[in-house]
Design an enzyme around this catalytic site. Structure first.
Site, PDB file in Angstrom:
ATOM      1  N   GLY A  46      82.045  47.473  61.976  1.00  0.00           N
ATOM      2  CA  GLY A  46      83.371  48.104  61.936  1.00  0.00           C
ATOM      3  C   GLY A  46      84.083  47.911  60.606  1.00  0.00           C
ATOM      4  O   GLY A  46      83.531  48.186  59.525  1.00  0.00           O
ATOM      5  N   TYR A  47      85.311  47.402  60.680  1.00  0.00           N
ATOM      6  CA  TYR A  47      86.165  47.259  59.503  1.00  0.00           C
ATOM      7  C   TYR A  47      85.967  45.921  58.779  1.00  0.00           C
ATOM      8  O   TYR A  47      86.734  45.594  57.869  1.00  0.00           O
ATOM      9  CB  TYR A  47      87.636  47.406  59.906  1.00  0.00           C
ATOM     10  CG  TYR A  47      87.967  48.765  60.503  1.00  0.00           C
ATOM     11  CD1 TYR A  47      88.342  49.837  59.693  1.00  0.00           C
ATOM     12  CD2 TYR A  47      87.887  48.985  61.878  1.00  0.00           C
ATOM     13  CE1 TYR A  47      88.637  51.075  60.229  1.00  0.00           C
ATOM     14  CE2 TYR A  47      88.179  50.233  62.427  1.00  0.00           C
ATOM     15  CZ  TYR A  47      88.555  51.272  61.604  1.00  0.00           C
ATOM     16  OH  TYR A  47      88.841  52.506  62.137  1.00  0.00           O
ATOM     17  N   ASP A  48      84.955  45.149  59.160  1.00  0.00           N
ATOM     18  CA  ASP A  48      84.740  43.838  58.528  1.00  0.00           C
ATOM     19  C   ASP A  48      84.655  43.908  56.998  1.00  0.00           C
ATOM     20  O   ASP A  48      85.155  42.998  56.321  1.00  0.00           O
ATOM     21  CB  ASP A  48      83.479  43.164  59.091  1.00  0.00           C
ATOM     22  CG  ASP A  48      83.705  42.604  60.496  1.00  0.00           C
ATOM     23  OD1 ASP A  48      84.873  42.426  60.882  1.00  0.00           O
ATOM     24  OD2 ASP A  48      82.706  42.343  61.196  1.00  0.00           O
ATOM     25  N   ASN A  83      78.886  48.766  72.761  1.00  0.00           N
ATOM     26  CA  ASN A  83      78.797  48.332  71.362  1.00  0.00           C
ATOM     27  C   ASN A  83      77.911  47.088  71.270  1.00  0.00           C
ATOM     28  O   ASN A  83      78.318  45.989  71.661  1.00  0.00           O
ATOM     29  CB  ASN A  83      80.227  48.054  70.858  1.00  0.00           C
ATOM     30  CG  ASN A  83      80.285  47.600  69.410  1.00  0.00           C
ATOM     31  OD1 ASN A  83      79.347  46.990  68.911  1.00  0.00           O
ATOM     32  ND2 ASN A  83      81.393  47.879  68.753  1.00  0.00           N
ATOM     33  N   LYS A 100      79.225  43.895  69.535  1.00  0.00           N
ATOM     34  CA  LYS A 100      80.155  43.069  70.324  1.00  0.00           C
ATOM     35  C   LYS A 100      79.362  42.136  71.226  1.00  0.00           C
ATOM     36  O   LYS A 100      79.671  40.952  71.321  1.00  0.00           O
ATOM     37  CB  LYS A 100      81.038  43.951  71.215  1.00  0.00           C
ATOM     38  CG  LYS A 100      82.233  44.555  70.557  1.00  0.00           C
ATOM     39  CD  LYS A 100      83.098  45.165  71.673  1.00  0.00           C
ATOM     40  CE  LYS A 100      84.247  45.956  71.156  1.00  0.00           C
ATOM     41  NZ  LYS A 100      84.992  46.610  72.238  1.00  0.00           N
ATOM     42  N   ASP A 157      88.610  44.981  74.576  1.00  0.00           N
ATOM     43  CA  ASP A 157      89.095  46.145  73.832  1.00  0.00           C
ATOM     44  C   ASP A 157      89.776  45.593  72.593  1.00  0.00           C
ATOM     45  O   ASP A 157      90.587  44.661  72.670  1.00  0.00           O
ATOM     46  CB  ASP A 157      90.062  46.995  74.644  1.00  0.00           C
ATOM     47  CG  ASP A 157      90.206  48.373  74.000  1.00  0.00           C
ATOM     48  OD1 ASP A 157      89.214  49.126  73.970  1.00  0.00           O
ATOM     49  OD2 ASP A 157      91.298  48.688  73.484  1.00  0.00           O
ATOM     50  N   SER A 158      89.405  46.141  71.455  1.00  0.00           N
ATOM     51  CA  SER A 158      89.864  45.530  70.215  1.00  0.00           C
ATOM     52  C   SER A 158      90.188  46.594  69.185  1.00  0.00           C
ATOM     53  O   SER A 158      89.867  47.768  69.365  1.00  0.00           O
ATOM     54  CB  SER A 158      88.796  44.564  69.695  1.00  0.00           C
ATOM     55  OG  SER A 158      87.501  45.124  69.815  1.00  0.00           O
ATOM     56  N   LYS A 160      82.395  33.923  60.961  1.00  0.00           N
ATOM     57  CA  LYS A 160      83.239  34.928  61.634  1.00  0.00           C
ATOM     58  C   LYS A 160      83.515  34.496  63.072  1.00  0.00           C
ATOM     59  O   LYS A 160      84.636  34.584  63.557  1.00  0.00           O
ATOM     60  CB  LYS A 160      82.554  36.310  61.634  1.00  0.00           C
ATOM     61  CG  LYS A 160      83.329  37.325  62.496  1.00  0.00           C
ATOM     62  CD  LYS A 160      82.732  38.709  62.560  1.00  0.00           C
ATOM     63  CE  LYS A 160      83.627  39.622  63.408  1.00  0.00           C
ATOM     64  NZ  LYS A 160      83.139  40.989  63.545  1.00  0.00           N
TER      65      LYS A 160
HETATM   66  P1  ITT Z   1      83.246  49.492  73.681  1.00  0.00           P
HETATM   67  O1  ITT Z   1      84.540  50.223  73.979  1.00  0.00           O
HETATM   68  O2  ITT Z   1      82.063  50.145  74.303  1.00  0.00           O
HETATM   69  O3  ITT Z   1      83.337  48.030  73.958  1.00  0.00           O
HETATM   70  P2  ITT Z   1      83.922  50.213  70.949  1.00  0.00           P
HETATM   71  O4  ITT Z   1      83.315  49.933  69.601  1.00  0.00           O
HETATM   72  O5  ITT Z   1      84.264  51.654  71.266  1.00  0.00           O
HETATM   73  O6  ITT Z   1      82.958  49.605  72.084  1.00  0.00           O
HETATM   74  P3  ITT Z   1      86.703  49.501  71.166  1.00  0.00           P
HETATM   75  O7  ITT Z   1      87.076  50.721  71.921  1.00  0.00           O
HETATM   76  O8  ITT Z   1      87.237  48.174  71.632  1.00  0.00           O
HETATM   77  O9  ITT Z   1      85.149  49.276  71.092  1.00  0.00           O
HETATM   78  O10 ITT Z   1      87.075  49.726  69.642  1.00  0.00           O
HETATM   79  C1  ITT Z   1      87.057  48.685  68.783  1.00  0.00           C
HETATM   80  C2  ITT Z   1      86.924  49.184  67.350  1.00  0.00           C
HETATM   81  O11 ITT Z   1      87.766  48.344  66.534  1.00  0.00           O
HETATM   82  C3  ITT Z   1      85.498  48.977  66.856  1.00  0.00           C
HETATM   83  O12 ITT Z   1      84.693  50.117  67.060  1.00  0.00           O
HETATM   84  C4  ITT Z   1      85.738  48.665  65.383  1.00  0.00           C
HETATM   85  O13 ITT Z   1      85.931  49.862  64.664  1.00  0.00           O
HETATM   86  C5  ITT Z   1      87.058  47.900  65.410  1.00  0.00           C
HETATM   87  N1  ITT Z   1      86.783  46.455  65.576  1.00  0.00           N
HETATM   88  C6  ITT Z   1      86.965  45.687  66.697  1.00  0.00           C
HETATM   89  N2  ITT Z   1      86.540  44.430  66.495  1.00  0.00           N
HETATM   90  C7  ITT Z   1      86.066  44.395  65.233  1.00  0.00           C
HETATM   91  C8  ITT Z   1      85.465  43.392  64.458  1.00  0.00           C
HETATM   92  O14 ITT Z   1      85.225  42.179  64.948  1.00  0.00           O
HETATM   93  N3  ITT Z   1      85.115  43.697  63.206  1.00  0.00           N
HETATM   94  C9  ITT Z   1      85.319  44.924  62.687  1.00  0.00           C
HETATM   95  N4  ITT Z   1      85.845  45.946  63.365  1.00  0.00           N
HETATM   96  C10 ITT Z   1      86.222  45.695  64.636  1.00  0.00           C
END
Ligand code: ITT
Length: 198
Positions: free
Chosen positions: A150-152, A13, A16, A70-71, A172
């Site tokens: 994402g959901y921001d 991502n 990130k 992981d978030s 942020k």
């Molecule tokens: P990696 O696993 O490759 O790091 P990913 O996007 O698939 O990338 P995750 O599995 O950790 O990452 O999923 C996190 C999701 O949660 C991310 O795709 C967003 O939809 C949401 N998310 C996490 N942090 C966020 C943020 O700071 N702002 C908005 N949405 C967020």
């Protein structure tokens, strides 16, 4: 910067990675993407487990220390969902927002939190440190703003009346779940690893 220590950041991502490097500015560390064949199977049952799975795969691939995040977004009215499945809730970012707003509907309880678990591993995949960060707030009635990812556009942090996507990204990065987890991690890296000149 050229003399900065480089640490692999285990993600696919790009948003990130950008946030991580902005938060880490001035720390003496640059985070860099793992190799192209990085393709972890995120089948953990917690944010911590999934961050460990990603960090370990990147560390073993590159034979170096690696960090992963992981978030996800946990919404009270959805029993903590989409949570671990935030990235896989629907096929596109816009569809994920639409689905979230539809599922929360006109629920009076709009409380939610972003969670970020980070794991730092050594080149063999042994855990050096895990940290966690949370950002509390609520789900907006409709989406606003285009910053972030994402959901921001639907998340209003506590103490604000705008979504994260309406804020400058620098703001942020002072309040986010990711910045809280990363600042704890940078403290660890500075105190232990740089002293030992890994
Ligand atoms: P990696 O696993 O490759 O790091 P990913 O996007 O698939 O990338 P995750 O599995 O950790 O990452 O999923 C996190 C999701 O949660 C991310 O795709 C967003 O939809 C949401 N998310 C996490 N942090 C966020 C943020 O700071 N702002 C908005 N949405 C967020």
């Amino acid at each position: 910067m050229e003399n900065n220590i480089k640490i692999v950041f285990a993600t696919g991502n790009a948003h990130k990675l950008k946030e991580i490097n902005e938060i880490a500015q001035g720390s003496g560390i640059d985070f860099v993407l793992p190799s192209e064949n990085f393709n972890p199977v995120e089948n953990g049952k917690t944010f911590e487990e999934n961050s460990y799975i990603k960090a370990k795969e990147a560390a073993v691939l590159s034979n170096s220390i690696a960090l992963a995040d992981d978030s996800g977004l946990c919404v009270e009215a959805l029993n903590g969902g989409p949570g671990l499945y935030s990235a896989r809730y629907a096929p596109t970012a816009q569809e994920r927002i639409d689905k979230l707003l539809k599922n929360i509907n006109d629920s009076a309880n709009r409380k939610a939190k972003f969670v970020c678990a980070m794991t730092l591993v050594d080149n063999k995949g042994q855990i050096l440190k895990q940290t966690i960060g949370e950002c509390h707030g609520k789900i907006a009635k409709k989406q606003s703003g285009t910053n972030g990812f994402g959901y921001d556009p639907v998340f209003i942090p506590e103490g604000y009346d705008i979504t994260i996507a309406q804020m400058p990204e620098a703001l942020k990065n002072t309040i986010s779940h990711r910045s809280i987890a990363l600042n704890k991690m940078l403290k660890f890296i500075n105190e232990f690893l740089i002293d030992r000149r890994f």
